[in-house]
Design an enzyme around this catalytic site. Structure first.
Site: not given
Length: 303
Positions: A105, A173-174, A198, A219, A250
């Site tokens: 993201f 992440s995303m 995520w 994270d 993260h």
């Protein structure tokens, strides 16, 4: 033939006078060996047609550069995703498995680009992508990962170097969370690797693709307790591995990380190349001692 000669020379039907003295017998055997009449070789790991590169060592998979020289070029003519960069071994004498890597993201490929040459130098084509929009959600990122693999295998200038039966997807992440969508849409993928993944959907029980997750113990954006670990625990239909990096936040995938690269490479080798030489680095799993770079580890060994 070798056995037939031995049988003849040792035959009890031959008279003692007709038998060859031991020194002469040894000379005959030596000549046969020199001439190539040796016993059939035992099967080697090279019997695997997808094996690429020499026998691995801990040093070789921790090195910043693997055995293959690498070239790269920008992605042009992309549809279904936002472009990026493709990295590939210079050697054209064989085909390679391919892995697409999706950023997170509000992120771009440049934040992960160290992974491109690092993985490609180990014998993979790496498709590092930009997403259509930096705010795209996980499912959109999963769809774009598949679009990028389709582009690489059908329209890229190195499509002929890619074995389209051996494809993988990875993301941060995303981008890592989007792998759920990619795996469900294309269960033929050989492996997926989520880095600090995520996703608001914690149930990954329908995933059947061998899955590796990396989490960071510090994270607070995609806490492993809220994301990677529930994802891992919900998978019951595929081989899986979870590695938590000690004191990592993260953003640990955005700079060269030897520990992550070591296990990332091993996972791709084991499942994309079906190369069991790399199982030794995955099973039984890394040390999680007080001063080890890995703070927690889970897996479904033996693979």
């Amino acid at each position: 033939m070798y056995d037939d000669v031995l049988s003849f020379l040792r035959s009890p039907g031959r008279s003692r006078r007709g038998r060859i003295p031991l020194p002469g017998f040894l000379l005959i055997i030596a000549a046969l060996v020199a001439g190539g009449l040796t016993a059939a070789p035992t099967a080697q790991a090279a019997d695997n047609p997808y094996q690429r590169g020499p026998d691995p060592t801990n040093a070789s998979i921790e090195a910043t550069t693997g055995p293959f020289a690498v070239d790269s070029q920008p992605i042009v003519g992309a549809t279904g995703f936002g472009g990026g960069q493709i990295y590939y071994p210079r050697d054209t004498s064989q085909t390679y498995g391919a892995v697409v890597i999706v950023p997170g993201f509000l992120s771009v490929w440049a934040q992960l680009n160290w992974l491109g040459p690092r993985l490609a130098s180990q014998g993979f084509v790496v498709v590092g992508i930009e997403t259509s929009g930096t705010t795209d959600l996980p499912d959109a990122r999963g769809n774009q990962a598949l679009a990028a693999l389709d582009w690489a295998t059908n329209r890229s200038s190195v499509a002929s170097r890619i074995d389209r039966t051996r494809l993988a997807a990875a993301g941060w992440s995303m981008g890592g969370g989007g792998l759920r969508r990619a795996a469900l849409q294309r269960p033929s993928l050989k492996a997926i690797v989520g880095m600090a993944p995520w996703n608001g959907e914690r149930n990954w029980s329908s995933v059947t693709v061998p899955t590796m997750f990396f989490g960071g113990s510090s994270d607070v954006v995609a806490s492993p307790n809220d994301h990677a670990k529930p994802f891992y625990n919900s998978i019951t239909r595929a081989e899986k591995d979870y590695i938590e990096l000690r004191n990592a936040d993260h953003f640990f995938p955005t700079s060269a990380n030897t520990t992550m690269a070591k296990y990332f490479i091993s996972w791709l080798k084991r499942w994309v190349d079906n190369d069991t030489r790399y199982t030794q680095f995955l099973c039984p799993g890394p040390s999680t001692g007080l001063f080890a770079p890995v703070s927690a580890s889970m897996n479904t060994c033996p693979f």
